[in-house]
Write an enzyme that holds these catalytic residues in place. Structure first.
Site, PDB file in Angstrom:
ATOM      1  N   LYS A 197      -5.682  11.840   6.645  1.00 51.30           N
ATOM      2  CA  LYS A 197      -5.246  11.579   5.340  1.00 51.30           C
ATOM      3  C   LYS A 197      -5.553  12.787   4.470  1.00 51.30           C
ATOM      4  CE  LYS A 197      -3.015   8.198   2.943  1.00 51.30           C
ATOM      5  NZ  LYS A 197      -2.230   6.988   3.311  1.00 51.30           N
ATOM      6  N   GLY A 223       1.093  -2.838  -9.862  1.00 46.28           N
ATOM      7  CA  GLY A 223       1.410  -1.593  -9.486  1.00 46.28           C
ATOM      8  C   GLY A 223       2.907  -1.730  -9.063  1.00 46.28           C
ATOM      9  N   GLY A 226       5.197   0.936  -8.431  1.00 42.79           N
ATOM     10  CA  GLY A 226       5.818   2.436  -8.288  1.00 42.79           C
ATOM     11  C   GLY A 226       6.678   2.066  -7.017  1.00 42.79           C
TER      12      GLY A 226
HETATM   13  N1  PHE Z   1       1.442   6.817   2.768  1.00 43.24           N
HETATM   14  C1  PHE Z   1       2.090   5.726   3.319  1.00 43.24           C
HETATM   15  C2  PHE Z   1       1.029   4.911   4.189  1.00 43.24           C
HETATM   16  O1  PHE Z   1      -0.121   4.955   3.990  1.00 43.24           O
HETATM   17  C3  PHE Z   1       3.075   6.193   4.044  1.00 43.24           C
HETATM   18  C4  PHE Z   1       2.800   7.235   5.226  1.00 43.24           C
HETATM   19  C5  PHE Z   1       2.562   6.788   6.373  1.00 43.24           C
HETATM   20  C6  PHE Z   1       2.896   8.586   5.032  1.00 43.24           C
HETATM   21  C7  PHE Z   1       2.267   7.695   7.499  1.00 43.24           C
HETATM   22  C8  PHE Z   1       2.460   9.373   5.922  1.00 43.24           C
HETATM   23  C9  PHE Z   1       2.234   9.136   7.416  1.00 43.24           C
HETATM   24  O2  PHE Z   1       1.169   4.129   4.840  1.00 43.24           O
END
Ligand code: PHE
Length: 352
Positions: free
Chosen positions: A78, A180, A182
């Site tokens: 992430k 939330g 969003g």
């Molecule tokens: N951010 C979202 C999640 O955590 C969607 C996402 C998934 C974005 C996988 C990128 C990769 O699930």
């Protein structure tokens, strides 16, 4: 930040400082047992850079479990762009391009998609710099918003939770409080409203909650009242860690089922919920709809095929609730065993 990195169980963190905007950039790679890391890019202001780093680490770990839970050969990662204040226009675009350049330099070790604070349009912009980005259609240049897919997974997960807690998956007459509204919370609210739920909305941006509440003809509550408002289902759909030592004793719900990542401040909060008789739907399972959709849409699956696959979360969560019910434990533990089995068997295959 030193102690955070020292104590982390993940693989590594790529860190840099963007001088032009005063932004700390963190790319946390937690576990690549199943494949190269993939996970969203969050843009947010934090009290300190260390808070941004901590968020990136916790979110990356959640992605490891999310990919394992849905059976994808991807690893947990992430990124966090810890901006000093909300960025707009050229400043924002410049930051995203430089961040995209950093991702490009990793040559596929990490791929991103949208998360809190970033949009599919941002993904299209980053796509001009690197191929390792999901969330828009490269051929047509159109945005592929994962939000409605995440919402669908959360909705069917709520059905499983309602069935387990009340004996019926029916939303009619059930009070659902969504915190939330969003990119995921809003489509989730629409699905719940259509299914006949009595909705209560809440958002740190009160105007946003008010706007949707007027459209759906439902009630809002102020942010201060979110934990104490009586409801059947509390759905955290904003930032993480809203389930903690302080909030759990206040909760007046029977089920927690929402789409936010990292809803528990710490693992023992799962047991705290269990001790209060509140059923908890593990976040990385119930919110995996977006993670399911992005790679599959990229591979050419149709929206209907992807939705069908996401509807399967209802059975996955039912299985988790049943196993934990038999053992008299929080569903958190059943979900963790499920993902640990997946990771462990891959480690063994590798070891051979
Ligand atoms: N951010 C979202 C999640 O955590 C969607 C996402 C998934 C974005 C996988 C990128 C990769 O699930």
């Amino acid at each position: 930040m030193q102690s955070l990195i020292q104590q982390w169980s993940g693989e590594c963190v790529i860190t840099t400082f963007d001088h032009e905007t005063g932004t700390w950039i963190f790319i946390a790679i937690h576990d690549t047992t199943l494949g190269p890391a993939m996970g969203g890019c969050r843009m947010k202001s934090y009290p300190s850079p260390a808070d941004g780093l901590r968020d990136a680490m916790r979110l990356a770990e959640g992605m490891t479990y999310k990919w394992a839970a849905i059976g994808f050969d991807l690893g947990g990662g992430k990124s966090v762009l810890a901006v000093p204040a909300a960025l707009e226009g050229e400043a924002r675009r410049g930051l995203l391009r430089r961040y995209g350049g950093l991702v490009a330099s990793l040559r596929g070790a990490y791929a991103l998609g949208p998360d809190l604070g970033t949009t599919p349009e941002d993904m299209a912009l980053i796509g001009g710099v690197t191929d390792h980005v999901h969330g828009y259609d490269r051929r047509t240049g159109t945005a592929l918003d994962p939000g409605p897919y995440t919402a669908l997974g959360t909705f069917v997960g709520m059905r499983a939770a309602l069935a387990h807690a009340f004996g019926s998956p029916d939303f009619a007459g059930r009070a659902v409080l969504i915190e939330g509204v969003g990119d995921v919370g809003a489509p989730l609210a629409r699905l719940c409203a259509e299914a006949g739920a009595t909705l209560v909305l809440c958002d740190a941006r009160e105007g946003r909650a008010q706007h949707l509440a007027t459209e759906l003809a439902v009630r809002t509550v102020p942010a201060e009242a979110v934990y104490t408002t009586p409801c059947d289902v509390y759905a955290p759909c904003a930032v993480g860690a809203t389930l903690n030592e302080r909030s759990i004793p206040l909760l007046a719900c029977r089920v927690v089922a929402g789409c936010a990542n990292n809803q528990l401040a710490e693992p023992v909060d799962a047991d705290r919920l269990h001790a209060r008789g509140i059923l908890y739907a593990p976040d990385y399972v119930i919110n995996a709809g977006g993670a399911t959709a992005l790679p599959l849409l990229g591979q050419g699956w149709s929206a209907d095929e992807v939705r069908e696959r996401i509807r399967g979360f209802e059975d996955t969560l039912t299985g988790i609730f049943e196993e934990s019910g038999e053992r008299g434990e929080s569903p958190y533990h059943a979900a963790r065993r499920m993902v640990e089995r997946v990771l462990e068997s891959r480690r063994e295959e590798r070891g051979r």
